[in-house]
Design an enzyme around this catalytic site. Structure first.
Site, short mmCIF file in Angstrom:
data_model
loop_
_atom_site.label_atom_id
_atom_site.label_comp_id
_atom_site.label_asym_id
_atom_site.label_seq_id
_atom_site.Cartn_x
_atom_site.Cartn_y
_atom_site.Cartn_z
N ASP A 13 1.14 -0.88 0.00
CA ASP A 13 0.44 0.16 -0.31
C ASP A 13 0.92 0.93 0.10
O ASP A 13 0.34 2.82 0.54
CB ASP A 13 -0.71 0.19 0.97
CG ASP A 13 -1.21 -1.79 1.49
OD1 ASP A 13 -2.46 -1.48 0.45
OD2 ASP A 13 -1.52 -2.45 2.31
N GLU A 14 1.98 1.21 -0.91
CA GLU A 14 2.72 2.68 -0.65
C GLU A 14 2.73 3.51 -1.66
O GLU A 14 2.89 4.52 -2.27
CB GLU A 14 3.72 1.70 -0.95
CG GLU A 14 4.62 1.67 -0.44
CD GLU A 14 4.90 -0.30 0.35
OE1 GLU A 14 3.40 -0.66 -0.42
OE2 GLU A 14 5.36 -0.97 0.64
N LYS A 16 2.02 2.53 -5.43
CA LYS A 16 2.91 2.23 -6.63
C LYS A 16 1.80 1.65 -7.39
O LYS A 16 2.60 2.21 -8.90
CB LYS A 16 3.46 0.18 -6.20
CG LYS A 16 3.97 0.04 -5.13
CD LYS A 16 4.34 -1.63 -4.58
CE LYS A 16 3.25 -2.25 -3.78
NZ LYS A 16 2.98 -2.34 -3.33
N ALA A 39 -3.34 -8.08 -4.01
CA ALA A 39 -3.04 -6.40 -4.40
C ALA A 39 -4.55 -5.29 -4.70
O ALA A 39 -5.95 -5.76 -4.88
CB ALA A 39 -2.42 -6.38 -5.55
N GLY A 40 -4.64 -4.23 -4.19
CA GLY A 40 -5.16 -3.26 -4.85
C GLY A 40 -4.57 -1.92 -5.04
O GLY A 40 -3.88 -1.32 -4.46
N HIS A 41 -5.00 -1.73 -5.87
CA HIS A 41 -4.56 0.07 -6.53
C HIS A 41 -5.50 0.48 -7.27
O HIS A 41 -6.63 0.03 -7.59
CB HIS A 41 -3.65 -0.35 -8.04
CG HIS A 41 -2.28 -0.61 -7.33
ND1 HIS A 41 -1.64 -1.24 -6.76
CD2 HIS A 41 -2.06 -1.81 -8.91
CE1 HIS A 41 -0.60 -1.87 -6.84
NE2 HIS A 41 -0.90 -2.09 -8.26
N GLN A 219 2.04 -6.22 -3.10
CA GLN A 219 2.37 -6.16 -1.42
C GLN A 219 3.74 -4.94 -1.24
O GLN A 219 3.87 -4.41 -2.25
CB GLN A 219 2.59 -7.44 -1.05
CG GLN A 219 1.30 -8.28 -1.21
CD GLN A 219 0.81 -8.73 -2.64
OE1 GLN A 219 1.66 -9.27 -3.53
NE2 GLN A 219 -0.25 -8.70 -2.87
N ARG A 296 -10.29 -3.72 5.89
CA ARG A 296 -9.65 -3.11 6.84
C ARG A 296 -9.21 -1.43 7.74
O ARG A 296 -7.96 -1.47 6.56
CB ARG A 296 -9.12 -4.75 7.36
CG ARG A 296 -9.14 -5.95 7.69
CD ARG A 296 -7.98 -6.40 7.89
NE ARG A 296 -7.55 -6.84 6.82
CZ ARG A 296 -6.57 -7.87 6.37
NH1 ARG A 296 -6.17 -8.73 7.72
NH2 ARG A 296 -6.17 -8.01 5.49
N SER A 407 5.97 11.86 -4.12
CA SER A 407 4.67 12.66 -4.35
C SER A 407 3.63 13.32 -3.87
O SER A 407 3.63 12.98 -1.99
CB SER A 407 3.90 11.00 -4.90
OG SER A 407 2.22 10.41 -4.65
P1 IMP Z 1 -2.93 -13.00 1.84
O1 IMP Z 1 -1.59 -12.76 0.88
O2 IMP Z 1 -3.87 -13.01 1.73
O3 IMP Z 1 -2.32 -14.59 1.82
O4 IMP Z 1 -2.11 -12.30 2.99
C1 IMP Z 1 -1.21 -12.37 4.29
C2 IMP Z 1 -0.66 -10.98 4.64
O5 IMP Z 1 -0.14 -10.02 3.50
C3 IMP Z 1 -1.84 -9.99 5.38
O6 IMP Z 1 -1.30 -9.46 6.36
C4 IMP Z 1 -2.09 -9.28 4.57
O7 IMP Z 1 -2.77 -8.44 5.42
C5 IMP Z 1 -0.59 -8.47 3.58
N1 IMP Z 1 -0.85 -8.65 2.92
C6 IMP Z 1 -1.51 -8.94 1.13
N2 IMP Z 1 -1.13 -8.64 0.29
C7 IMP Z 1 -1.68 -7.16 0.64
C8 IMP Z 1 -1.09 -5.90 -0.25
O8 IMP Z 1 -1.59 -5.96 -1.47
N3 IMP Z 1 -1.37 -4.37 0.41
C9 IMP Z 1 -0.96 -4.72 2.41
N4 IMP Z 1 -1.11 -6.18 2.58
C10 IMP Z 1 -1.17 -7.44 1.89
#
Ligand code: IMP
Length: 418
Positions: A13-14, A16, A39-41, A219, A296, A407
């Site tokens: 969540d930086e 990217k 991941a989410g942008h 991530q 969350r 940024s």
């Molecule tokens: P998973 O990738 O769903 O297995 O989650 C493992 C850990 O990585 C958890 O603490 C998630 O909250 C964290 N996580 C996974 N993807 C992201 C992301 O894109 N941003 C922030 N945290 C992430």
């Protein structure tokens, strides 16, 4: 100009997505090489907001986007995301490596089971998207890959094996057992909709040989499966050295490391500079620190240079980009974590109990900086308030790496190059 990798240096969540969108103008191909729809942008361009999970944000500028074999792909999610992007962008150029493993419903159920058997603080806090179990199947040589989808009998055989393996676990936990016909139908429908996007890696290699490639990390480095705070990590290698494996492209690249002016983390796991006070809540609200995938609230804290320096080293970072500087504008005092109980990154093992359990910081581990006030509308680095310039210089000196992009907000024109 060389190929570039955009890598998150914190816990994801930086920002990217915004930086990939910004940089992609000068590249021919934008490639994802690990992770999935965990991941989410969110990228804002003029009046349009794009929410992306799997598709690289280079798609917004009409660039060719390639999802490499290192990702895991949820067919239902991808189809949805693809259809939404097709409503906004005419004929997006998106290609999927035929070697990509799929995430199916049983992976999501298994993700839930894995979390349910852990207690309290031991829970990972995954995104519940089935990421871990899908990667487990890849390593366990049970994945259904995109290239399987045009072979109905092989697909059925694979699903029957998977069913034998997982049904006992699913039924023990009162979950729905695997329905072969349902899965076959889902995969068949999916294949008919997206088969034109599936390509052999060689085709991308051949067509983009000598072209400029931008790699989009997902991530962050501190969530790397091998180099992060295991077990509180994601299930793929997020650091830059996974690029060649995950993309299947054998090219050179330079790494730009992205970090926020503060730190956030979702899910459990160590976070030494975490704030538990009003300032933490203020940063969360002003920075809209709520997960794009799970909604969350993100844990917030001061910028942590100890872990940032570690991330720079394990990624071979050559230049830096600092994001969300505007979130701290109104604070009178801003802190930076420079040590952990007086220790520096080379004295710390990020997998041992010092870091995982008992790394509690005190005031001597932080330096304080006066706030810099309003920066809206500033278009040049030279016009930055002195206090902000000092904050940036301190980080550069500590890390010994230049910050080339600052940024100041979510819009493209709030990006300052130095
Ligand atoms: P998973 O990738 O769903 O297995 O989650 C493992 C850990 O990585 C958890 O603490 C998630 O909250 C964290 N996580 C996974 N993807 C992201 C992301 O894109 N941003 C922030 N945290 C992430």
């Amino acid at each position: 100009m060389t190929n570039k990798a955009v890598i998150g240096l914190q816990w994801g969540d930086e920002g990217k997505g915004k930086i990939v969108d910004y940089l992609s103008e000068k590249f021919d191909l934008v490639t994802r090489y690990q992770g999935g729809n965990n991941a989410g942008h969110t990228v804002i361009v003029e009046d349009t907001t794009y929410k992306l999970n799997l598709i690289p944000s280079g798609v917004i500028r009409g660039k060719v986007c390639f999802l490499g074999q290192g990702i895991v792909l949820d067919p239902e999610h991808f189809l949805n995301e693809y259809k939404k992007i097709c409503e906004k962008i005419i004929d997006p150029k998106i290609f999927l490596s035929s070697n990509i493993p799929l995430i199916l419903n049983y992976h999501k159920q298994l993700d839930g089971i894995n979390e349910s058997i852990l207690s309290g603080e031991n829970k990972i806090g995954t995104t519940a998207k089935g990421i871990g179990p899908a990667y487990q199947d890849k390593v366990g040589r049970k994945s259904i890959k995109l290239y399987d989808l045009n072979n109905h009998s092989l697909l059925k055989e694979k699903l029957l094996t998977i069913k034998k393996f997982y049904d006992p676990i699913l039924s023990t936990f009162n979950k729905k057992i695997i329905n072969i016909e349902e899965n076959l139908q889902l995969l068949n429908n999916f294949y008919n909709e997206i088969k034109k996007l599936i390509v052999d890696n060689n085709l991308i290699k051949k067509n983009f040989h000598n072209k400029k490639i931008l790699f989009e990390g997902a991530q962050g480095a501190l969530l790397d499966l091998d180099h992060g705070s295991y077990p509180f990590v994601t299930s793929s290698n997020t650091i830059s050295s996974n690029i060649l494996i995950g993309s299947g492209l054998q090219v050179n690249y330079e790494t730009i490391g992205i970090f926020k002016a503060y730190a956030t983390r979702v899910g459990n796991g160590p976070f030494p500079s975490e704030l538990f006070d009003d300032t933490g809540d203020y940063i969360a609200d002003k920075g809209v620190e709520f997960g794009t995938v799970t909604k969350r609230k993100r844990r917030c804290g001061w910028l942590d240079l100890v872990s940032l320096k570690y991330s720079c080293e394990i990624n071979g970072v050559k230049e830096l980009c600092i994001t969300k500087v505007d979130v701290l504008n109104d604070l009178d005092k801003i802190k930076i974590c420079k040590s952990y109980q007086g220790k520096y990154h080379h004295e710390i093992n990020f997998n041992d109990s010092f870091y995982l359990d008992n790394c509690k910081l005190d005031s001597s581990d932080f330096d304080s900086f006066p706030g810099w006030g309003e920066i809206e509308g500033i278009k040049k680095y030279d016009s930055f308030p002195e206090n902000l310039k000092n904050y940036i210089s301190y980080i550069e000196e500590y890390l010994n790496i230049p910050i080339s992009i600052v940024s100041l907000g979510p819009e493209r024109n709030q990006t300052i190059l130095r």
